[in-house]
Design an enzyme around this catalytic site. Structure first.
Site, PDB file in Angstrom:
ATOM      1  N   HIS A  63       0.761  -1.251  -0.137  1.00 32.02           N
ATOM      2  CA  HIS A  63      -0.072  -0.120  -0.009  1.00 32.02           C
ATOM      3  C   HIS A  63       0.978   1.046   0.076  1.00 32.02           C
ATOM      4  CE1 HIS A  63      -3.856  -2.349   0.982  1.00 32.02           C
ATOM      5  NE2 HIS A  63      -2.721  -3.115   1.625  1.00 32.02           N
ATOM      6  N   HIS A 233      -3.396 -12.298   1.834  1.00 27.64           N
ATOM      7  CA  HIS A 233      -2.958 -12.541   3.309  1.00 27.64           C
ATOM      8  C   HIS A 233      -3.753 -13.477   4.155  1.00 27.64           C
ATOM      9  CE1 HIS A 233      -6.285  -9.742   3.248  1.00 27.64           C
ATOM     10  NE2 HIS A 233      -5.461  -8.698   3.062  1.00 27.64           N
ATOM     11  N   ASP A 306       1.878  -7.169   2.561  1.00 27.61           N
ATOM     12  CA  ASP A 306       0.671  -6.260   3.052  1.00 27.61           C
ATOM     13  C   ASP A 306       1.376  -5.023   3.818  1.00 27.61           C
ATOM     14  OD1 ASP A 306      -1.868  -5.361   3.123  1.00 27.61           O
ATOM     15  OD2 ASP A 306      -2.318  -6.713   4.929  1.00 27.61           O
TER      16      ASP A 306
END
Length: 430
Positions: A63, A233, A306
């Site tokens: 991200h 995930h 992640d």
């Protein structure tokens, strides 16, 4: 300009051997000994000092928060952090503002990534408009604009009909569909794993079935649609069981696990600590054991971080109100190497497969994850023998929200090259 990396330890036939690597025009020109006799003296020489030289790591789940959330991270800071962690290619999730949900927005993101990133950025488009609606994107259009896959990461697709139509569209366009699996009707506002620890701390729990139920639904839809369905995930024993059974049935399903789910459990949460709040949450020791078994038997295909940076303010206070997510891209290799390779649970070449070669293959990133003649010179030099402490002040991400701060680990990234150019050097950061 030619660059010669001397005295590198490289993996060949599952063994570390000493070789030199000659780089020219951004690509690996030769691997071997006495390369200067054959190719002439290189203008630039890097002494690897017998440290490990790996193909650049590949993380398909990060991200970058840019545009729209740049107090947390930017393309520049996030990709510099990636280089610090040894990654030369990352997949940028679409939960930014504006969401890349049209061909025009995807094209703009691809151009922005190319201009501002320190490493290669593969761009996700969303599955649905706005990422949380039921209206599907133009899958063929976003692929033409440069999307390498689609995902609504951060939100599960709630209706089976929408997911099936999305899978059909993605399959037709030849796009992998990476799913955040979470049934909102079963989620019930939890902030950590449901179980004895949550009860002791008086915090609302997230049960396993909220994830596993969507995985079970989706593998059936994937079989019917023919899509490459990728589970983001994965965190529960039940999800691993469903994925393992789906693979045995010949369904085109793959999955990733994040280092924090492989290394930590809810029993590590001894108090109301937002630094250990993530979604999916840290699960029970039984779930972690199932993940480790899945990693070792091949049910889990790849490792992805992640990486989810937040501001310090967003990770303070109580788990009830703090943001979900932790950073991970700067600590992933070291924590995994220390826990699995140093203890001989896994070989080094298997870890590199999980963190470089295989993610590139699964997602069609043809130029990534290779250390061979003719391949792009995306390389990472790593000191496998030096023990060091993970410190917040040494992180290059804007986010310092990591549960691994203070850990003592091995696998220190010394230098990262992208297309033959040094984008991170430990000595340069002093």
């Amino acid at each position: 300009m030619a660059t010669l990396i001397k005295n590198a330890q490289v993996l060949m036939d599952h063994q570390l051997v000493t070789n030199d690597i000659l780089i020219n025009d951004g690509h690996i020109q030769a691997i071997g000994h006495r390369l200067n006799e054959q190719y002439g003296a290189a203008e630039h020489v890097i002494c690897a000092d017998h440290h490990f030289v790996s193909p650049g790591l590949v993380d398909v789940h990060v991200h970058l928060r840019d545009p729209g959330q740049t107090a947390k991270e930017t393309i520049a800071t996030g990709t510099l952090a990636a280089a610090h962690g040894g990654f030369t290619t990352v997949g940028a999730m679409p939960n930014v503002d504006p969401v890349p949900d049209t061909p025009q927005k995807v094209a703009a993101m691809v151009a922005k990534n190319r201009e501002e990133a320190h490493v290669h950025v593969a761009q996700y488009a969303s599955i649905t408009k706005g990422r949380t609606s039921e209206e599907l994107v133009d899958f063929e259009g976003v692929k033409r604009a440069g999307a390498f896959a689609v995902s609504n990461d951060g939100s599960g697709v709630q209706t089976a009909g929408t997911m099936y139509q999305a899978m059909c569209g993605a399959a037709k366009a030849g796009l992998p569909l990476a799913a955040h699996v979470e049934d909102d009707s079963l989620y019930q506002g939890g902030v950590m794993n449901a179980g004895p620890v949550a009860e002791r701390l008086g915090l609302p729990g997230i049960n396993n079935v909220s994830e596993a139920a969507q995985v079970a639904r989706d593998v059936m839809l994937a079989e019917a649609s023919g899509v490459h369905y990728h589970v983001c995930h994965v965190s529960t024993a039940e999800s691993i069981r469903v994925i393992r059974d789906a693979k045995r049935a010949g369904i085109n399903v793959t999955c990733e696990a994040s280092p924090h789910h492989l290394l930590l459990t809810d029993e590590d949460i001894t108090m109301d600590n937002p630094m250990l709040k993530m979604n999916p949450p840290l699960r029970s020791p039984k779930d972690r054991a199932a993940l480790v078994a899945g990693l070792l038997d091949g049910t889990i295909d790849i490792i992805a971080t992640d990486h989810a940076p937040h501001t310090d303010a967003e990770k303070q206070g109580s788990m009830r109100t703090a943001a979900f997510g932790i950073t991970g891209i700067e600590t992933a290799f070291a924590t995994m190497y220390t826990t699995f390779v140093k203890t001989r649970l896994m070989s080094l070449d298997r870890l590199i497969e999980l963190m470089s070669t295989r993610p590139a293959q699964l997602f069609g990133l043809k130029a990534a994850g290779q250390l061979k003649v003719g391949a792009p010179a995306d390389l990472t030099i790593i000191d496998l023998d030096h023990e060091y402490e993970i410190k917040a002040e040494q992180m290059l991400s804007k986010g310092h929200n990591s549960p691994f701060i203070g850990w003592h680990v091995y696998g220190d990234v010394l230098m990262t090259l992208v297309d033959g150019q040094v984008v991170y050097g430990k000595d340069q950061q002093k």
